[in-house]
Design a protein around this motif. Structure first.
Motif, PDB file in Angstrom:
ATOM      1  N   SER A   1      36.057  48.361  14.488  1.00 49.04           N
ATOM      2  CA  SER A   1      36.534  47.815  15.757  1.00 49.04           C
ATOM      3  C   SER A   1      37.246  48.871  16.589  1.00 49.04           C
ATOM      4  O   SER A   1      37.019  48.990  17.802  1.00 49.04           O
ATOM      5  CB  SER A   1      37.473  46.635  15.479  1.00 49.04           C
TER       6      SER A   1
ATOM      7  N   ASP B   1      36.582  47.063   8.507  1.00 42.84           N
ATOM      8  CA  ASP B   1      36.430  46.285   9.741  1.00 42.84           C
ATOM      9  C   ASP B   1      37.363  46.787  10.832  1.00 42.84           C
ATOM     10  O   ASP B   1      36.987  46.847  12.010  1.00 42.84           O
ATOM     11  CB  ASP B   1      36.702  44.807   9.462  1.00 42.84           C
ATOM     12  N   TRP B   2      38.592  47.134  10.467  1.00 37.81           N
ATOM     13  CA  TRP B   2      39.532  47.653  11.461  1.00 37.81           C
ATOM     14  C   TRP B   2      39.019  48.963  12.060  1.00 37.81           C
ATOM     15  O   TRP B   2      39.102  49.168  13.278  1.00 37.81           O
ATOM     16  CB  TRP B   2      40.905  47.855  10.829  1.00 37.81           C
TER      17      TRP B   2
ATOM     18  N   THR C   1      41.015  43.094  15.644  1.00 33.29           N
ATOM     19  CA  THR C   1      39.561  43.264  15.745  1.00 33.29           C
ATOM     20  C   THR C   1      38.971  42.634  17.004  1.00 33.29           C
ATOM     21  O   THR C   1      37.791  42.820  17.288  1.00 33.29           O
ATOM     22  CB  THR C   1      38.854  42.664  14.513  1.00 33.29           C
ATOM     23  N   SER C   2      39.793  41.911  17.778  1.00 35.44           N
ATOM     24  CA  SER C   2      39.302  41.394  19.051  1.00 35.44           C
ATOM     25  C   SER C   2      39.084  42.556  20.009  1.00 35.44           C
ATOM     26  O   SER C   2      39.953  43.417  20.161  1.00 35.44           O
ATOM     27  CB  SER C   2      40.319  40.420  19.654  1.00 35.44           C
ATOM     28  N   PRO C   3      37.940  42.625  20.698  1.00 36.38           N
ATOM     29  CA  PRO C   3      37.703  43.740  21.616  1.00 36.38           C
ATOM     30  C   PRO C   3      38.709  43.798  22.762  1.00 36.38           C
ATOM     31  O   PRO C   3      38.918  44.845  23.363  1.00 36.38           O
ATOM     32  CB  PRO C   3      36.281  43.488  22.136  1.00 36.38           C
TER      33      PRO C   3
END
Length: 256
Positions: free
Chosen positions: A38, A34-35, A143-145
């Motif tokens: 992103s 996931d990292w 992971t927040s854009p």
């Protein structure tokens, strides 16, 4: 603020109590996946880096290779890595969930201080090793854009005498910028007399009230006030109130 190295466990997940009941821990390989997904959306097509990760619980290692919009995750350490990170599986999960940022996990007052996320820096990605690691830590582990950071005591660690959360750090040709959030509780004191910095700073009081010793002056400070700290000037902040005092720290210029 200091840096990192990692290792990973097997593919199973387990439930542990980490201050929250029945928190489900993800395997490090799933977290890395996931990292990476992103991060490649936050970098340009020329970004190339290799990074090692160690899970301290079982001392197993993985490394990632990022090449523009592509990435791979492999077992073992890569001797040609740019950076290496090390932490427990529980703490990797805390960073992944947003309970604490990687920056906060690495924060330290002295080089000898232990941190929940440790790092080693091997070689630069772009030629500026410190900037490269600051960029990677801020953007990869979030992971927040838009790299959202939650500013609250429960997401902080005590550094320089108060509950601290670093927000943004960059440096170029010895000219830098720093920013952080602080919460100061009764009995705590940010900095000690004689602590000075060679660059200008601002402290912005966003909540509560307290006191500041700036140079030779002792001041009452309160919410919605900002105070400039000249280079080389003492600056100590504390509160005697049961209500916490919260501040935003800004610094810039040569040496920052």
């Amino acid at each position: 603020l200091i840096l990192i190295s990692f290792l990973f466990p097997g593919c199973q997940t387990e439930s542990k109590k980490t201050g929250r009941e029945n928190v489900q821990e993800k395997d490090i390989t799933l977290i890395l996946e996931d990292w990476c997904k992103s991060f490649i959306n936050k970098t340009d097509s020329n970004y190339v880096a290799t990074v090692n990760f160690t899970v301290s619980d079982n001392k197993r290692s993985h490394h990632i290779m990022i090449d523009g919009n592509d990435y791979s995750i492999s077992e073992g350490m890569n001797e040609d890595a740019n950076f290496s990170f090390r932490s427990s599986l529980e703490h990797y999960n805390m960073i992944y969930r947003g309970d604490i940022t990687a920056f906060t996990s690495m924060g330290r007052e002295n080089m000898s201080d232990s941190t929940p996320l440790d790092a080693d820096f091997h070689k630069a990605v772009t030629g500026n090793l410190m900037n490269d690691i600051l960029f990677f830590v801020q953007r990869f582990f979030n992971t927040s854009p838009h790299d959202k950071v939650v500013l609250a005591k429960e997401n902080s660690r005590i550094v320089h005498g108060g509950h601290a959360i670093p927000v943004f750090y960059r440096t170029s040709d010895e000219i830098g910028v720093r920013s952080a959030w602080y919460q100061v509780n009764r009995g705590q004191q940010v900095n000690e007399p004689g602590d000075t910095n060679p660059f200008p700073q601002y402290f912005i009081i966003t909540r509560g009230s307290g006191f500041a010793r700036i140079g030779n002056d002792t001041l009452v400070v309160k919410e919605n006030e900002a105070y400039y700290i000249e280079p080389g000037s003492d600056h100590v902040f504390w509160t005697e109130s049961d209500e916490p005092m919260e501040m935003i720290f800004l610094a810039w210029g040569e040496g920052a």
